[in-house]
Motif scaffolding. Structure first.
Motif, short mmCIF file in Angstrom:
data_model
loop_
_atom_site.label_atom_id
_atom_site.label_comp_id
_atom_site.label_asym_id
_atom_site.label_seq_id
_atom_site.Cartn_x
_atom_site.Cartn_y
_atom_site.Cartn_z
N UNK A 172 0.83 -1.21 0.00
CA UNK A 172 0.00 0.00 0.00
C UNK A 172 0.87 1.26 0.00
N UNK A 173 1.96 1.23 0.76
CA UNK A 173 2.86 2.39 0.79
C UNK A 173 3.49 2.58 -0.59
N UNK A 174 3.89 1.48 -1.22
CA UNK A 174 4.48 1.55 -2.57
C UNK A 174 3.48 2.16 -3.56
N UNK A 186 -4.63 4.72 -0.03
CA UNK A 186 -3.62 3.67 0.16
C UNK A 186 -2.94 3.80 1.52
N UNK A 187 -2.71 5.03 1.96
CA UNK A 187 -2.07 5.22 3.26
C UNK A 187 -3.00 4.84 4.41
N UNK A 188 -4.29 5.00 4.21
CA UNK A 188 -5.25 4.52 5.22
C UNK A 188 -5.15 3.01 5.33
N UNK A 201 -6.60 12.78 7.15
CA UNK A 201 -5.91 13.34 5.99
C UNK A 201 -6.68 13.07 4.70
N UNK A 202 -7.28 11.88 4.62
CA UNK A 202 -8.11 11.55 3.45
C UNK A 202 -9.31 12.49 3.37
N UNK A 203 -9.94 12.73 4.51
CA UNK A 203 -11.09 13.65 4.52
C UNK A 203 -10.67 15.06 4.13
N UNK A 204 -9.48 15.47 4.58
CA UNK A 204 -8.98 16.81 4.21
C UNK A 204 -8.77 16.89 2.69
N UNK A 205 -8.17 15.84 2.12
CA UNK A 205 -7.95 15.83 0.68
C UNK A 205 -9.27 15.88 -0.08
#
Length: 449
Positions: free
Chosen positions: A120-122, A264-266, A352-356
């Motif tokens: 996921x990080x990749x 992906x980071x989530x 962070x996803x919600x901010x994006x």
């Protein structure tokens, strides 16, 4: 190759150098060149390669660990014979060899979760790199159309300078015939010089805009750049239909790299939380080993000679296999603390996803609203320009018939020039806005490598 041919080839090379700098660029070519030569994007490429290798290593961590050992020891004085554990007082040497292997049978699914987390990080790093390419493309597009705008200003200024030059010649001729006063010639000259200054200022702004594009493209060994497409593509164009905000947002949310990276980071944070929880489970591992050795103290009972190396290696061999379990009982509560930290990291990733998503929604909301406003401004500015053009044409004729003063003609000319500049500015802004909205709507605005 004779000297004449060498000179001709050398001169041809020198002639080709400036021609390379005079190449005409399209927007697509500018973006492609910038992406290929941007040093910051190169760093992101290295980050992607590093993340990919980290993911590959997480997969290789499932393989058993294998280690070999070889030793050579010399003992002096009183020591223990490693062959039979007797106490000896003689100097001797020994060789020992071993091969050991171990593999984790169960470790709270930590390695499997690590594989998923690094994947996921990749994927997130790949999306980050793509997002930076898009941002660079937008910067290049903005610089590209800034050049278009200032080119338009130069063209308008030169057009007005031509009109002023014609008026100056007309007044000078009238003065020679005694039909105009000297003051009228000074007024016409002042207007002409003002227009010449306007051309110089517009050309300076154009060169500054070109420098910005050159720097964004990282174009070396050039001082200027020429664009391929012309301003005619912007003139009196019919605006496209306004996009539906919800539809554009839904499309952008599905493909935009910044959103995908956050998602992906989530997922990676979820797997890292699972890894931390795996530390609370018992771990089971399987190990196996083989060892042998050669000892100078190994004496044959019959011949009283040192047993041969190959015989000792064969006879001294030993094997072992083992199964071990490690049960975590207490480690200063560090395991529980790590789980809490991972939970916080997961909540932060979700936030962070919600901010994006919020920033994307607000951006598209602004773009759609701006598109509606610019379309109305474009139609109004077009009508205003046409009206001012007609008004200036009438004023020009009145001036030639001495029905208005030079000042009144100049005021009419300023209003006409301002209207043309405003219309050009709205055209450029509308073009950039429509391209941006089209991008977020999933259309192939940029062709990235």
């Amino acid at each position: 190759m004779n000297l004449k041919i060498k000179i001709i080839l050398f001169l041809s090379f020198l002639i080709s150098i400036p021609s390379m700098g005079q190449e005409n660029w399209s927007l697509e070519e500018c973006i492609a060149y910038a992406i290929t030569h941007n040093l910051e994007l190169n760093n992101l490429t290295y980050n992607v390669a590093s993340s990919k290798e980290t993911h590959k290593q997480s997969i290789r961590n499932l393989l058993p660990g294998i280690n070999g050992y070889a030793g050579y020891n010399i003992r002096y004085g009183r020591s223990v014979d490693p062959n039979n554990n007797d106490i000896v007082n003689t100097d001797f040497f020994s060789n020992t060899y071993s091969l050991n292997s171990s593999i984790d049978i169960f470790r709270g699914f930590q390695k499997l979760n690590s594989i998923k987390a690094t994947k996921y990080v990749y994927q997130a790093v790949q999306e980050d790199a793509l997002q930076q390419k898009y941002l660079l493309a937008f910067r290049v597009m903005s610089a590209f159309y800034d050049i278009r705008f200032y080119e338009g200003l130069v063209a308008i200024a030169k057009e007005q300078e031509t009109i002023s030059d014609t008026n100056y010649a007309f007044v000078k001729k009238q003065l020679d015939l005694g039909l105009k006063a000297k003051a009228d010639l000074y007024d016409a000259e002042a207007v002409l010089l003002t227009d010449k200054l306007a051309i110089t200022q517009a050309e300076n702004q154009l060169e500054a805009a070109k420098l910005i594009l050159i720097q964004e493209m990282n174009l070396e060994n050039v001082s200027t750049i020429r664009l391929r497409t012309s301003l005619t593509e912007l003139e009196k164009k019919k605006p496209i239909a306004t996009m539906n905000m919800d539809s554009v947002y839904a499309t952008a949310q599905g493909f935009l790299p910044s959103i995908k990276s956050s998602k992906f980071r989530v997922e990676a944070a979820k797997k890292e939380l699972a890894i931390a929880r795996g530390d609370l489970y018992p771990s089971i591992s399987l190990s196996a080993g083989y060892g042998t050795g050669y000892y100078e103290t190994s004496i044959d009972a019959i011949s009283q000679e040192i047993i041969a190396f190959k015989d000792q290696i064969r006879d001294n061999g030993s094997s072992a296999i083992g199964l071990s379990m490690n049960i975590p009982i207490s480690n200063g509560w560090s395991g529980r603390s790590q789980i809490k930290q991972r939970k916080i990291a997961l909540e932060q990733a979700n936030n962070n996803l919600k901010i994006q998503e919020q920033e994307l929604f607000q951006l598209i909301q602004q773009l759609v609203q701006e598109q509606k406003a610019l379309q109305m401004e474009y139609q109004q500015s077009l009508k205003k320009m046409e009206a001012q053009e007609l008004s200036f044409s009438i004023a020009q004729k009145k001036y030639e018939r001495e029905m208005i003063s030079a000042l009144e003609l100049y005021q009419s000319k300023v209003l006409y020039t301002t209207a043309k500049n405003e219309n050009l500015q709205v055209q450029i802004r509308l073009k950039v806005n429509e391209s941006t909205v089209a991008f977020y709507n999933g259309l192939p605005v940029f062709k990235l490598n």
